[in-house]
Design a protein around this motif. Structure first.
Motif, short mmCIF file in Angstrom:
data_model
loop_
_atom_site.label_atom_id
_atom_site.label_comp_id
_atom_site.label_asym_id
_atom_site.label_seq_id
_atom_site.Cartn_x
_atom_site.Cartn_y
_atom_site.Cartn_z
N THR A 94 -11.88 -4.91 -10.05
CA THR A 94 -10.48 -4.49 -10.20
C THR A 94 -9.60 -5.25 -9.22
O THR A 94 -8.50 -5.71 -9.58
CB THR A 94 -10.35 -2.97 -9.97
N GLU A 101 -3.81 -2.75 -7.94
CA GLU A 101 -4.46 -1.47 -8.24
C GLU A 101 -5.60 -1.16 -7.26
O GLU A 101 -6.13 -0.05 -7.30
CB GLU A 101 -5.02 -1.47 -9.66
N ALA A 102 -6.00 -2.13 -6.48
CA ALA A 102 -7.16 -1.93 -5.60
C ALA A 102 -6.90 -2.49 -4.21
O ALA A 102 -7.65 -3.31 -3.71
CB ALA A 102 -8.38 -2.59 -6.22
N GLY A 109 -8.15 1.82 -8.26
CA GLY A 109 -9.35 1.05 -8.59
C GLY A 109 -10.62 1.76 -8.16
O GLY A 109 -11.62 1.79 -8.89
#
Length: 173
Positions: A94, A101-102, A109
């Protein structure tokens, strides 16, 4: 280069470290519980008496029960290990494709990767863990048979060799 990239992803997602420690504590708790169960089963199935010559004679080990106990131990540890492996791989993946998102401790993630590992990927994790656990249990039985010294040393040696080869192949896959 790959190690640096992976470590960068893990550093940005420190929640992975906390999840890993949680699973480590879970595995430790399982080891304690399993050991208590093994001692109880051992105490219930093995009886020792003193014969006329004053020697302590014990009943034989039930290899069926021992095999079941080994499978349960190795299976649970493999599931725990592979679940965190899949989670970390998901977080790194991710991070690679969607860094936004991570990039925090408890990022989306991490949560999504943990959810995937515990739901849609859990069947594959369990099936692979079962195959590895059976081979590990057979190897542990072969080691127990070797230490029991039943007089079949060459057969035990051949079985251990075959099981080691199978274990290497399965873990590679």
């Amino acid at each position: 280069c790959n190690l640096v990239t992976a470590m960068t992803a893990v550093k940005l997602n420190c929640g992975v470290v906390f999840a890993s420690y949680f699973f480590l504590l879970l595995a430790f708790g399982w080891s304690i519980l399993w050991t208590i169960a093994l001692v109880g089963i051992w105490d219930d199935t093995i009886t020792c008496v003193v014969n006329e010559a004053g020697q302590n004679v014990c009943t034989e080990v039930n290899y069926g029960i021992l095999f079941g106990m080994f499978v349960s131990y190795f299976f649970t540890h493999q599931v725990i290990q592979n679940t965190i492996h899949v989670t970390v791989a998901g977080v790194v993946g991710t991070w690679w494709f969607a860094p936004e998102e991570a990039s925090s401790c408890c990022s989306a993630g991490l949560c999504d990767s943990m959810k995937r590992a515990m739901t849609t990927s859990f069947g594959s994790i369990c099936f692979g863990s079962l195959i590895v656990a059976i081979i590990q249990a057979l190897r542990a039985l072969a080691n127990a048979a070797r230490s029991n010294d039943d007089g079949n040393a060459i057969l035990v040696c051949i079985a251990e060799c075959i099981l080691q080869c199978l274990a290497s192949i399965v873990e590679y896959l």
